[in-house]
Scaffold this motif. Structure first.
Motif, short mmCIF file in Angstrom:
data_model
loop_
_atom_site.label_atom_id
_atom_site.label_comp_id
_atom_site.label_asym_id
_atom_site.label_seq_id
_atom_site.Cartn_x
_atom_site.Cartn_y
_atom_site.Cartn_z
N ASP A 94 0.85 -1.19 0.00
CA ASP A 94 0.00 0.00 0.00
C ASP A 94 0.89 1.24 0.00
O ASP A 94 1.71 1.42 0.90
N THR A 95 0.77 2.09 -1.01
CA THR A 95 1.61 3.30 -1.08
C THR A 95 0.80 4.58 -0.94
O THR A 95 1.27 5.66 -1.31
N MET A 96 -0.42 4.48 -0.41
CA MET A 96 -1.24 5.69 -0.27
C MET A 96 -0.82 6.45 0.98
O MET A 96 -0.97 5.96 2.10
N MET A 97 -0.34 7.66 0.77
CA MET A 97 0.21 8.46 1.88
C MET A 97 -0.93 9.23 2.57
O MET A 97 -1.00 10.45 2.53
N VAL A 98 -1.85 8.49 3.18
CA VAL A 98 -3.06 9.11 3.71
C VAL A 98 -2.79 9.96 4.96
O VAL A 98 -3.49 10.93 5.22
#
Ligand code: GDP
Ligand code: CA
Length: 330
Positions: A306-310
């Motif tokens: 997962d690379t979503m920088m939330v």
């Protein structure tokens, strides 16, 4: 750990903030040098604007407008509104009042004869990037890729325009025929850049625009060669997830240079180091995991997660996994 990051604006700044948050939990001394894209820089209303350096400084200094990803939190635009009364400048490019203080300070220091690297050091000192990240003094350094004025211009059927005009005014919808780094042949890397690339253990390409952020940095004579020659591991994270940029119009930039907007096409665009490119390792998002197989090889290390920088803690985990991937590629 010594790490050098080649960064654009929002994607690179968010990633670096997560990287520093992760390092703050790892015992030992850490040194992070962030080499920022300066191709988006411009003169406007008599001041020198360095959008990516500013985004990095505000993000790492805790002053960024979080929702927007760039500019100052709690910003106002009184000066820009009043300037419009004179019919001057680019009405599509808003200069915030607080942001303007940064540009004025930068311009004043440049006019005193300081180079952009030293100017950047002085501006960043105010924001105390080390302390903000919970790291000892001297752990974080922000550098421009070059001190020369090398601006990215976009070639379109209607003429050649500054990158920011294409990006902000046209929202990259005017088809780009290509990009030019005006004056690049005479440019040199800023003081400290080549040393940072040669003297670190890991070079990171965060999920920044591969064309007009990282591509522009690599285009400064000497930088690509230094990345190719470093004994450090070079690892990148895809800014393209599920066939589209997570935010912004990087797909339009890739289209202009004939690269498909997929995580694997971006990796091939950078190329593997043993094949004349710059990468030892590549991270792509979990949704693109099926593309990993076609990229992998004995010296081509690929991971998907997962690379979503939330938020900062999610981004710290992304940075940690990327560092692990870099180590595995050694
Ligand atoms: P700019 O100078 O502000 O345009 O910013 P950068 O060049 O640093 O980065 C822009 C890139 O970051 C875009 O191509 C986005 O797709 C990518 N990006 C933004 N947020 C994320 C995220 O959460 N995850 C990933 N993988 N990429 C992201
Ligand atoms: Ca930028």
């Amino acid at each position: 750990m010594r790490i050098t990051v080649l960064s654009g604006g929002v994607g690179g700044a968010r990633f670096t903030r997560g990287l520093l948050a992760h390092l703050a939990t790892v015992p030992g001394d850490h040194e992070v040098t962030v080499v920022a894209n300066t191709g988006d820089d411009m003169w406007l209303h008599g001041v020198r604007i360095c959008p990516d350096l500013d985004t990095l400084m505000y993000t790492l200094g805790g002053a960024v407008h979080e929702g927007q990803g760039w500019g100052r939190d709690g910003e106002s635009t009184r000066v820009a509104q009043d300037l419009a009364g004179y019919g001057l400048g680019w009405d599509f490019f808003t200069l915030g009042d607080l942001d303007l203080a940064t540009h004025l300070a930068r311009t004043e220091l440049l006019r005193r004869g300081l180079g952009l690297a030293e100017v950047t050091r002085r501006l960043a000192a105010r924001w105390d990037l080390d302390r903000h990240a919970g790291l000892p003094q001297g752990s974080v350094r922000l550098l421009p890729a070059t001190e020369s004025e090398v601006e990215t211009h976009v070639v379109t059927e209607e003429g050649t325009i500054h990158f920011e005009e294409w990006w902000v005014r046209h929202r990259a919808a005017l088809p780009a025929l290509g990009f030019e780094q005006v004056g690049v042949a005479q440019a040199r890397p800023a003081p400290g850049v080549l040393e940072a690339l040669g003297g670190c253990g890991v070079v990171m390409l965060p999920p920044s625009n591969p064309v007009v952020s990282i591509g522009t940095i690599l285009g400064i004579p000497g930088i690509r060669d230094a990345v190719r020659a470093t004994s450090a591991r070079v690892v990148g994270i895809s800014p393209i997830v599920g066939g589209a940029p997570v935010r912004g119009m990087a797909d339009a930039c890739l289209r202009a240079i004939g690269v498909e907007a997929t995580a694997s096409a971006v990796a091939r665009h950078y190329g593997w180091r043993d094949e004349g490119g710059i990468l030892d390792a590549w991270a792509l998002d979990a949704v693109d995991a099926s593309q990993a197989r076609g990229l992998r090889g004995p010296s081509h290390h690929v991971a998907s997660f997962d690379t979503m920088m939330v938020d900062v803690s999610a981004t710290a985990r992304i940075a940690q996994r990327t560092l692990t991937l870099a180590k595995e590629s050694a």
